[in-house]
Design a protein around this motif. Structure first.
Motif, PDB file in Angstrom:
ATOM      1  N   LEU A   1      66.304  85.530  64.941  1.00  0.00           N
ATOM      2  CA  LEU A   1      64.964  84.954  64.785  1.00  0.00           C
ATOM      3  C   LEU A   1      63.855  85.904  65.224  1.00  0.00           C
ATOM      4  O   LEU A   1      62.678  85.620  65.006  1.00  0.00           O
ATOM      5  CB  LEU A   1      64.868  83.644  65.571  1.00  0.00           C
ATOM      6  CG  LEU A   1      65.798  82.534  65.103  1.00  0.00           C
ATOM      7  CD1 LEU A   1      65.718  81.342  66.041  1.00  0.00           C
ATOM      8  CD2 LEU A   1      65.487  82.115  63.684  1.00  0.00           C
ATOM      9  N   ALA A   2      64.215  87.032  65.815  1.00  0.00           N
ATOM     10  CA  ALA A   2      63.225  87.981  66.334  1.00  0.00           C
ATOM     11  C   ALA A   2      62.266  88.487  65.262  1.00  0.00           C
ATOM     12  O   ALA A   2      61.104  88.765  65.553  1.00  0.00           O
ATOM     13  CB  ALA A   2      63.924  89.156  67.017  1.00  0.00           C
ATOM     14  N   THR A   3      62.738  88.572  64.027  1.00  0.00           N
ATOM     15  CA  THR A   3      61.872  89.077  62.956  1.00  0.00           C
ATOM     16  C   THR A   3      60.681  88.154  62.699  1.00  0.00           C
ATOM     17  O   THR A   3      59.675  88.581  62.145  1.00  0.00           O
ATOM     18  CB  THR A   3      62.662  89.250  61.643  1.00  0.00           C
ATOM     19  OG1 THR A   3      63.242  88.001  61.287  1.00  0.00           O
ATOM     20  CG2 THR A   3      63.752  90.296  61.793  1.00  0.00           C
ATOM     21  N   PHE A   4      60.779  86.889  63.118  1.00  0.00           N
ATOM     22  CA  PHE A   4      59.688  85.944  62.917  1.00  0.00           C
ATOM     23  C   PHE A   4      58.712  85.896  64.093  1.00  0.00           C
ATOM     24  O   PHE A   4      57.669  85.254  64.008  1.00  0.00           O
ATOM     25  CB  PHE A   4      60.239  84.532  62.688  1.00  0.00           C
ATOM     26  CG  PHE A   4      61.141  84.430  61.502  1.00  0.00           C
ATOM     27  CD1 PHE A   4      60.622  84.416  60.217  1.00  0.00           C
ATOM     28  CD2 PHE A   4      62.519  84.351  61.675  1.00  0.00           C
ATOM     29  CE1 PHE A   4      61.454  84.321  59.121  1.00  0.00           C
ATOM     30  CE2 PHE A   4      63.358  84.246  60.577  1.00  0.00           C
ATOM     31  CZ  PHE A   4      62.828  84.240  59.296  1.00  0.00           C
ATOM     32  N   ALA A   5      59.052  86.545  65.200  1.00  0.00           N
ATOM     33  CA  ALA A   5      58.269  86.429  66.438  1.00  0.00           C
ATOM     34  C   ALA A   5      56.809  86.826  66.251  1.00  0.00           C
ATOM     35  O   ALA A   5      55.911  86.155  66.763  1.00  0.00           O
ATOM     36  CB  ALA A   5      58.903  87.265  67.540  1.00  0.00           C
TER      37      ALA A   5
END
Length: 83
Positions: free
Chosen positions: A58-62
């Motif tokens: 989910l880091a790509t959405f942070a």
């Protein structure tokens, strides 16, 4: 001897989830408030390695989630109920 009892703070009172056996009346207590952002992974059926994998995926959405424009969703349910 120290004994830990879990509970929640609600409407100005502390509600216990359990009570140890043989607690004497007027026993001294220490109450520690825990950051509510902490998540008990086990209650969600997730271990640390699974949580890390999820966090990484989910880091790509942070960057999008943390942008100022997204703050409109912080109180989404409350705002939606007013419409």
């Amino acid at each position: 001897m120290l004994t830990t009892v879990e509970g929640v703070y609600l409407d100005g009172q502390i509600e216990r989830k359990n009570l140890p056996i043989k607690v004497a009346e007027e026993s001294k207590v220490i109450v520690t408030f825990v950051d509510s952002n902490d998540v008990d992974l086990a209650t969600h059926g997730i271990d640390k390695s699974q949580a890390e994998a999820l966090r990484n995926s989910l880091a790509t959405f942070a960057e999008d989630w943390n942008s100022p424009e997204m703050s409109i969703y912080d109180n989404y349910d409350a705002i939606k109920s007013q419409l």
